[in-house]
Design an enzyme around this catalytic site. Structure first.
Site, mmCIF file in Angstrom:
data_model
loop_
_atom_site.group_PDB
_atom_site.id
_atom_site.type_symbol
_atom_site.label_atom_id
_atom_site.label_comp_id
_atom_site.label_asym_id
_atom_site.label_seq_id
_atom_site.Cartn_x
_atom_site.Cartn_y
_atom_site.Cartn_z
ATOM 1 N N ASP A 137 -0.797 -8.187 -0.528
ATOM 2 C CA ASP A 137 -0.096 -7.514 -1.526
ATOM 3 C C ASP A 137 1.037 -8.337 -1.944
ATOM 4 O O ASP A 137 2.103 -8.246 -2.281
ATOM 5 C CB ASP A 137 0.719 -6.262 -0.748
ATOM 6 C CG ASP A 137 1.572 -5.368 -2.018
ATOM 7 O OD1 ASP A 137 0.908 -5.339 -2.855
ATOM 8 O OD2 ASP A 137 2.313 -4.919 -1.317
ATOM 9 N N LEU A 172 -3.761 -3.626 3.638
ATOM 10 C CA LEU A 172 -4.902 -4.598 3.314
ATOM 11 C C LEU A 172 -4.460 -5.818 2.943
ATOM 12 O O LEU A 172 -3.489 -6.171 2.713
ATOM 13 C CB LEU A 172 -5.525 -3.983 1.781
ATOM 14 C CG LEU A 172 -6.249 -2.653 2.014
ATOM 15 C CD1 LEU A 172 -6.601 -1.849 0.760
ATOM 16 C CD2 LEU A 172 -7.373 -2.651 3.257
ATOM 17 N N CYS A 198 -3.735 16.219 -1.117
ATOM 18 C CA CYS A 198 -2.759 15.200 -1.488
ATOM 19 C C CYS A 198 -2.220 15.642 -2.925
ATOM 20 O O CYS A 198 -1.027 15.475 -3.129
ATOM 21 C CB CYS A 198 -3.334 13.831 -1.466
ATOM 22 S SG CYS A 198 -4.727 13.417 -2.520
ATOM 23 N N SER A 220 7.733 6.701 -3.898
ATOM 24 C CA SER A 220 8.025 5.582 -3.519
ATOM 25 C C SER A 220 8.639 4.422 -4.696
ATOM 26 O O SER A 220 9.377 3.530 -4.154
ATOM 27 C CB SER A 220 6.553 4.847 -3.121
ATOM 28 O OG SER A 220 6.359 5.513 -1.717
ATOM 29 N N CYS A 248 1.590 12.254 0.927
ATOM 30 C CA CYS A 248 -0.113 12.249 0.582
ATOM 31 C C CYS A 248 -0.940 11.639 2.057
ATOM 32 O O CYS A 248 -2.241 12.174 2.061
ATOM 33 C CB CYS A 248 -0.388 11.581 -0.723
ATOM 34 S SG CYS A 248 -0.232 9.882 -0.678
#
Length: 315
Positions: A137, A172, A198, A220, A248
């Site tokens: 990320d 990830l 969601c 967020s 979600c």
């Protein structure tokens, strides 16, 4: 004596890499051919044109690089996608403010990237001169698209990678290498079906049809990325979230299969979840620095957290 064929060498190398990834704690490891993300190009262009990135201006940078890993690593041949579990069975004070699960402990940028670099070191030690870069990320790379291509999961309606066996509470990471490996079959089936839990649960209506999330309406985004005042039209819609949001994911049926992480560095201060609302409202800068000294919560800074608490408190 028969020498191993090129195919056998690729198979053996791939097996060793996946075994090492598992030993390092990754819950999934898949590999895809490093190529241009043709299907993602129009989606990304449309998403940016709709300004769904809000003030996250960096999302519009390096458009071509986001779509082609060969622009990140010259001669790239393989993209290794990795998943690292961060799920915790939190014992939250139900009448308090909430911090997203991923931000409970130490910043994943450091924890996971260390593991990815260990994997890269292993590859270079075991195989030889391999050029590669590790990402967590932290670069213009479309990680969910690569996770899908590598067979780790599929992209759910909330834009997160979902796995039938592991849910979605995982980080990830990627390794881009100039090394030929065996490629996994992409995840071509969407196992969300007609479920809209969601979409229905999102209090700011950020999750749109057709696998699109308006990032500029996500809780967020408001509590982490937005530096200005939170828009008044969002009053009463934060459900006590003061840093990030897990709504979600909490309602997703696939997360009933989530298992607690084995990574102790992701386990945060128990006090975070036992604070009363009053404790949060009276938090000092010294306490903030002590509790969140290695946490992603540092991103919002002390004044940003106070802004979030004040906004939620008023509503």
């Amino acid at each position: 004596m028969h020498l191993p064929t090129e195919e056998h060498i690729k198979i053996e190398r791939t097996q060793r890499i996946k075994a090492k990834a598992e030993a390092l704690g990754f819950i999934s490891c898949g590999i895809a051919k490093a190529d241009f993300l043709e299907e993602e190009a129009p989606r990304l262009e449309s998403w940016l044109k709709n300004n769904y990135q809000g003030e996250m201006n960096y999302m519009a940078n390096h458009f071509d690089m986001r779509l082609d890993p060969r622009l990140l690593v010259e001669g790239a041949k393989s993209v290794i996608s990795l998943a690292y579990n961060y799920y915790q069975d939190l014992n939250r004070n139900l009448d308090s403010y909430k911090v997203a699960m991923y931000a409970q402990g130490e910043d994943y940028h450091f924890v996971v990237k260390e593991k990815v670099r260990e994997l890269l070191d292993f590859i270079q030690d075991e195989i030889g001169e391999v050029v590669g870069r590790a990402f967590t990320d932290s670069a213009p790379i479309m990680e969910h698209a690569w996770a899908t291509k590598a067979g780790i999961g599929w992209v759910g309606k909330n834009s997160l990678t979902l796995s039938k066996q592991k849910g979605s509470f995982f980080f990830l990471a990627e390794l881009i290498l100039d090394l030929d490996l065996m490629y996994d079959n992409p995840m071509e089936t969407d196992h969300c079906g007609k479920c809209t839990k969601c979409i229905d649960a999102c209090p700011t209506e950020a999750i749109l049809p057709n696998l699109v999330v308006n990032g500029s309406k996500c809780i967020s985004y408001f509590t982490i990325e937005l530096k200005d005042q939170i828009p008044s039209e969002m009053k009463g819609k934060f459900d006590d979230w003061i840093f990030g949001c897990d709504i979600c994911q909490e309602v997703c049926p696939w997360n009933r299969f989530s298992l607690p992480t084995k990574q102790e560095r992701f386990i945060g201060h128990e006090s975070i979840n036992q604070f009363s609302k009053n404790d949060w409202e009276e938090i000092t800068e010294d306490v903030f620095r002590e509790i969140f000294k290695k946490s992603p919560v540092k991103r919002t800074k002390y004044v940003g957290l106070l802004r979030n608490i004040d906004f939620v408190k008023q509503n």
